[in-house]
Design an enzyme around this catalytic site. Structure first.
Site, mmCIF file in Angstrom:
data_model
loop_
_atom_site.group_PDB
_atom_site.id
_atom_site.type_symbol
_atom_site.label_atom_id
_atom_site.label_comp_id
_atom_site.label_asym_id
_atom_site.label_seq_id
_atom_site.Cartn_x
_atom_site.Cartn_y
_atom_site.Cartn_z
ATOM 1 N N CYS A 111 -13.414 -11.513 25.302
ATOM 2 C CA CYS A 111 -14.210 -12.506 25.678
ATOM 3 C C CYS A 111 -14.053 -13.309 24.535
ATOM 4 O O CYS A 111 -14.806 -13.307 23.658
ATOM 5 C CB CYS A 111 -15.608 -11.721 26.028
ATOM 6 N N CYS A 114 -17.956 -15.009 23.932
ATOM 7 C CA CYS A 114 -18.859 -14.324 23.164
ATOM 8 C C CYS A 114 -18.440 -12.792 23.128
ATOM 9 O O CYS A 114 -17.716 -12.357 22.378
ATOM 10 C CB CYS A 114 -20.262 -14.527 23.990
ATOM 11 N N SER A 115 -19.286 -12.038 24.127
ATOM 12 C CA SER A 115 -18.765 -10.430 23.910
ATOM 13 C C SER A 115 -19.054 -9.754 25.120
ATOM 14 O O SER A 115 -19.470 -8.586 25.254
ATOM 15 C CB SER A 115 -19.621 -9.776 23.001
ATOM 16 N N CYS A 116 -18.734 -10.405 26.291
ATOM 17 C CA CYS A 116 -18.649 -9.990 27.704
ATOM 18 C C CYS A 116 -17.757 -8.531 27.753
ATOM 19 O O CYS A 116 -16.845 -8.684 27.236
ATOM 20 C CB CYS A 116 -18.191 -10.879 28.692
#
Lengths: 207, 95
Positions: A111, A114-116
């Site tokens: 991602c 961000c941090s999906c």
């Protein structure tokens, strides 16, 4: 960080060595609770749920797909439904998509924004997954990143990097290692590592 | 919302700037790719991020790109690909 002013909202003691970002999150939390946007119990319940998730659930999905071809097809069509079928909690994200690695195609997930991450099925993402280095290099030098994880892909394997930028959560279904025909589903699940479901390594036992 | 794309359609990611939160990665702006999957519609993060309801919901697509076309100095294999989810209002038809 000092915190000795007088005020009337309740919160946990604040440690002097608290990192700035943690202090910022705590300040936000305090404001949202004070304004009635969030309830502290609800927040705690959600955090507890998140940290209670582990890659074991994703591994069960993968191992079941390895032993049941019909289930694998259902998993590839609708991973959320497939998780529910096994009694697993696919989480609040509306859509989970499973991507199958084969002899010819290798998927890896990042991602960049961000941090999906499919947290419901894999638990919280590892720190490296959230790092700027992984997020930028996975899309610009993916084979170099895989090498650093110890995975060498032949040039004729099609590498497919998937940037999970929005509402879909992607889970990689790694290839079943050879020589595992005699293993039962539970033993197979033990071979399915978190990293193999992100696509940066092969399952354990893979030559 | 008209102009739905179908798998195989060539699309170009708009290279416009957007003030504020959006989910279109900068490295894909202006790049041409191919629709791989048609996802459902999701609330628009560009308005939802600012306290609105994100309506109308926007169609999301998985768009595939060739990595050597994204990075001119790409060092991997020539067939390496990248796919990313892009909302319809960031896509335009490409020849």
């Amino acid at each position: 960080m000092s915190h000795n002013h007088d005020h009337d909202h309740p919160h946990e003691p604040i440690a002097a060595d608290e990192p700035a970002v943690a202090a910022r999150v705590r300040a936000l939390e305090t404001i949202l609770v004070t304004k009635g946007v969030l309830e502290r119990d609800e927040l705690r319940r959600r955090v507890d749920w998140l940290v209670s998730r582990t890659p074991a659930d994703g591994a069960r999905l993968v191992a079941h797909a390895w032993v049941d071809a019909d289930f694998k097809q259902r998993l590839l069509v609708d991973a959320r439904e497939a998780a529910l079928e096994l009694g697993l909690d696919p989480g609040p994200s509306p859509v989970v998509v499973a991507l199958e690695n084969t002899a010819d195609v290798h998927h890896m997930v990042v991602c960049t924004l961000c941090s999906c991450y499919p947290r419901a099925l894999l638990g919280p993402p590892p720190d490296w997954y959230k790092s700027l280095a992984y997020r930028s290099r996975a899309v610009s030098d993916p084979r170099g990143v895989l090498l650093e994880f110890g995975l060498t892909l032949d040039d004729d394997v099609e590498l497919r990097v998937v940037d999970s930028t929005a509402d879909i959560r992607y889970l990689v279904v790694p290839r079943r290692p050879s020589g595992t025909d005699s293993l039962d589903e539970e033993a197979l699940a033990a071979l399915v590592t978190r990293d193999s479901m992100i696509g940066v390594s092969q399952p354990l036992g893979d030559a | 919302m008209s102009g739905g794309f179908t798998p195989g359609d060539k699309v170009r990611v708009s290279d416009r700037t957007h003030p504020g939160h959006h989910r279109t990665p900068g490295y894909l702006k202006g790049k041409t790719g191919t629709i791989e999957r048609v996802h459902e519609r999701f609330s628009n993060p560009e308005t939802r991020a600012y306290g609105e309801d994100g309506r109308p919901a926007q169609r999301l697509y998985l768009v595939g790109f060739e990595l050597p076309e994204i990075w001119s100095e790409y060092r991997g294999a020539t067939d390496d690909r990248l796919a990313a989810d892009v909302f319809e209002h960031w896509l335009e038809p490409a020849p």
